[in-house]
Every structure is written in C-alpha cells, then in structure tokens.
Design a protein around this motif. Structure first.
Motif, short mmCIF file in Angstrom:
data_model
loop_
_atom_site.label_atom_id
_atom_site.label_comp_id
_atom_site.label_asym_id
_atom_site.label_seq_id
_atom_site.Cartn_x
_atom_site.Cartn_y
_atom_site.Cartn_z
N VAL A 198 0.87 -1.17 0.00
CA VAL A 198 0.00 0.00 0.00
C VAL A 198 0.91 1.22 0.00
CG1 VAL A 198 -0.27 0.02 2.52
CG2 VAL A 198 -1.97 1.14 1.09
N ARG A 199 0.56 2.21 -0.83
CA ARG A 199 1.39 3.41 -0.96
C ARG A 199 0.54 4.65 -0.72
NH1 ARG A 199 3.14 0.81 -6.39
NH2 ARG A 199 4.86 -0.48 -5.71
N ALA A 200 1.02 5.50 0.16
CA ALA A 200 0.39 6.80 0.38
C ALA A 200 0.79 7.72 -0.77
CB ALA A 200 0.83 7.39 1.71
N ALA A 233 -1.56 1.77 10.61
CA ALA A 233 -2.72 0.96 10.21
C ALA A 233 -2.31 -0.51 10.07
CB ALA A 233 -3.31 1.47 8.91
N GLU A 234 -3.18 -1.37 10.53
CA GLU A 234 -2.96 -2.81 10.41
C GLU A 234 -4.13 -3.42 9.66
OE1 GLU A 234 -2.29 -4.49 14.26
OE2 GLU A 234 -0.65 -3.13 14.71
N GLY A 235 -3.91 -4.59 9.09
CA GLY A 235 -4.98 -5.30 8.44
C GLY A 235 -5.19 -4.95 6.99
N ARG A 248 -12.58 -2.26 3.26
CA ARG A 248 -13.42 -2.04 4.44
C ARG A 248 -12.59 -1.40 5.57
NH1 ARG A 248 -16.41 -6.30 4.19
NH2 ARG A 248 -14.79 -7.69 4.94
N THR A 249 -11.35 -1.86 5.74
CA THR A 249 -10.46 -1.28 6.75
C THR A 249 -10.16 0.18 6.41
OG1 THR A 249 -9.47 -3.43 7.24
CG2 THR A 249 -8.18 -1.47 7.83
N ILE A 250 -9.87 0.45 5.15
CA ILE A 250 -9.58 1.82 4.72
C ILE A 250 -10.79 2.72 4.95
CG2 ILE A 250 -9.07 3.27 2.70
CD1 ILE A 250 -7.33 0.81 1.72
N ALA A 251 -11.97 2.23 4.61
CA ALA A 251 -13.20 3.01 4.82
C ALA A 251 -13.40 3.31 6.30
CB ALA A 251 -14.40 2.26 4.26
N SER A 252 -13.17 2.33 7.15
CA SER A 252 -13.32 2.54 8.60
C SER A 252 -12.34 3.59 9.11
CB SER A 252 -13.09 1.23 9.36
OG SER A 252 -14.10 0.31 9.07
N LEU A 253 -11.10 3.52 8.64
CA LEU A 253 -10.10 4.51 9.03
C LEU A 253 -10.48 5.90 8.52
CD1 LEU A 253 -6.83 2.47 8.37
CD2 LEU A 253 -7.69 3.24 10.60
N ALA A 254 -10.98 5.97 7.28
CA ALA A 254 -11.38 7.26 6.71
C ALA A 254 -12.52 7.89 7.50
CB ALA A 254 -11.77 7.10 5.25
N VAL A 255 -13.44 7.07 7.99
CA VAL A 255 -14.53 7.57 8.84
C VAL A 255 -13.96 8.01 10.18
CG1 VAL A 255 -16.61 6.91 10.11
CG2 VAL A 255 -16.36 6.25 7.70
N GLN A 256 -13.11 7.17 10.76
CA GLN A 256 -12.52 7.46 12.08
C GLN A 256 -11.75 8.79 12.07
OE1 GLN A 256 -10.04 4.26 13.53
NE2 GLN A 256 -9.00 5.58 14.98
#
Length: 130
Positions: A57-59, A71-73, A84-92
C-alpha cells in the motif's frame, strides 16, 4: 449506526465512481497483478497479487500518510477486507463524512475481467456490513 452507513456509502460510491482501464505500467512489480487507486483525499494505491491480496500500500499524499500511519490489516488482506479497513479509518479520521462521501477508484489490471472482479470484491465487502 452513522459509521456503518458511511462505510456502506463508501462501498456504494466505489462502484459509481469506478473507472476501469488496462494496465499501463511498463515495469510492474514481480508479483503485482493489479493496482487499485483510491481517492477520498487521502489518495492511496493498493498493489494486489493474483489472488486479490494486498501486497503493498502506498500513500500518494500527506493525508494518506496520516490515514495509513500505524494501520494494520491492509497488507496481506483480500481487497474487500482491505477496502473495508480503509473506509473505517477514513470515517474514524473524518475524511469520510455525511457531507464528504465521494470516493474515486481506479483499477488497473492485466485484463478487464480481472479489473471487474476486483471492483466486485470491493462492492461485495460493503454488502457484508448490512
């Protein structure tokens, strides 16, 4: 409940804003099969192997560096779980909100079938959260 709605909104928007096109990288990574660019602002790129697992994964900007810090997972996960993990982090972190729920996704793979499968996997990950 709002968090689940935002994540579901993210996945639904992925299919609406997806642009699919053929691979254009002259020197792909040895095991890389597909590239998935996600732009929420933050912008990031996922590199997938032939089994639709994230191998890197690249920023692509500072906001993505913040989102991915610690971030993990994501690496090692199937694309549906990773999105799904990225979406959760983006909401958080407040990048995905009710007022800002636009997500752009670009998939670049060896074939259009492979690209379509990736988009389907991302979309299916949102259906599991219902």
């Amino acid at each position: 409940m709002k968090k689940a709605a935002l994540i579901l909104s993210f996945v639904v928007l992925v299919s609406g804003f997806a642009m699919v096109f053929g691979a254009c990288n002259d020197k792909p990574d040895a095991t890389a099969e597909t590239y998935v660019a996600m732009d929420i602002n933050p912008s990031l790129e996922l590199v997938l192997d032939g089994d639709e697992k994230v191998i890197a994964v690249r920023a692509l900007n500072k906001d993505a560096e913040i989102l991915l810090y610690g971030a993990e997972g994501i690496v090692g996960a199937k694309i549906g779980d990773a999105s799904r993990t990225i979406a959760s982090l983006a909401v958080q972190y407040g990048y995905l909100t009710e007022d800002n729920s636009t997500v752009g996704v670009t998939v670049s793979g060896k074939t259009q079938d492979a690209e379509g499968n990736i988009l389907s996997s991302i979309n299916a990950s949102g259906d599991e959260g219902r």
